[in-house]
Design a protein around this motif. Structure first.
Motif, PDB file in Angstrom:
ATOM      1  N   PRO A   1       0.842  -1.209   0.000  1.00  0.00           N
ATOM      2  CA  PRO A   1       0.000   0.000   0.000  1.00  0.00           C
ATOM      3  C   PRO A   1       0.870   1.249   0.000  1.00  0.00           C
ATOM      4  O   PRO A   1       1.914   1.300   0.643  1.00  0.00           O
ATOM      5  N   SER A   2       0.446   2.249  -0.745  1.00  0.00           N
ATOM      6  CA  SER A   2       1.249   3.465  -0.855  1.00  0.00           C
ATOM      7  C   SER A   2       1.102   4.347   0.388  1.00  0.00           C
ATOM      8  O   SER A   2       2.083   4.789   0.956  1.00  0.00           O
ATOM      9  N   VAL A   3      -0.133   4.589   0.842  1.00  0.00           N
ATOM     10  CA  VAL A   3      -0.373   5.441   2.012  1.00  0.00           C
ATOM     11  C   VAL A   3      -1.502   4.816   2.824  1.00  0.00           C
ATOM     12  O   VAL A   3      -2.494   4.355   2.263  1.00  0.00           O
ATOM     13  N   CYS A   4      -1.348   4.803   4.137  1.00  0.00           N
ATOM     14  CA  CYS A   4      -2.417   4.275   4.995  1.00  0.00           C
ATOM     15  C   CYS A   4      -3.614   5.224   4.945  1.00  0.00           C
ATOM     16  O   CYS A   4      -3.435   6.449   4.924  1.00  0.00           O
ATOM     17  N   PRO A   5      -4.825   4.681   4.951  1.00  0.00           N
ATOM     18  CA  PRO A   5      -5.997   5.558   4.959  1.00  0.00           C
ATOM     19  C   PRO A   5      -6.118   6.264   6.308  1.00  0.00           C
ATOM     20  O   PRO A   5      -5.632   5.761   7.324  1.00  0.00           O
TER      21      PRO A   5
END
Length: 66
Positions: A19-23
């Motif tokens: 994943p690129s960025v955590c939500p």
């Protein structure tokens, strides 16, 4: 290549991308009082229960006829 049986695919295109960025965390909802608005205290005051000793007093027993 000797037959090895079932094997997990190891090709780059078969891998799950990281994943690129955590939500962001979910936002807390603002709580509203029951009925949607704040109410004033009742004009006659809050409920006053009756005298509990009088409410739960036990009547004297009658004796059975012999």
């Amino acid at each position: 290549m000797a037959e090895e049986g079932c094997v997990t695919p190891r090709h780059e295109e078969s891998r799950i991308p990281p994943p690129s960025v955590c939500p962001p965390p979910p936002k807390k909802k603002k709580q509203e009082p029951a009925g949607g608005k704040r109410r004033d205290a009742p004009k006659n005051g809050y409920f006053q229960p009756p005298d509990l000793d009088a409410l739960f007093s036990v009547a004297p027993r009658r004796e059975a006829c012999a």
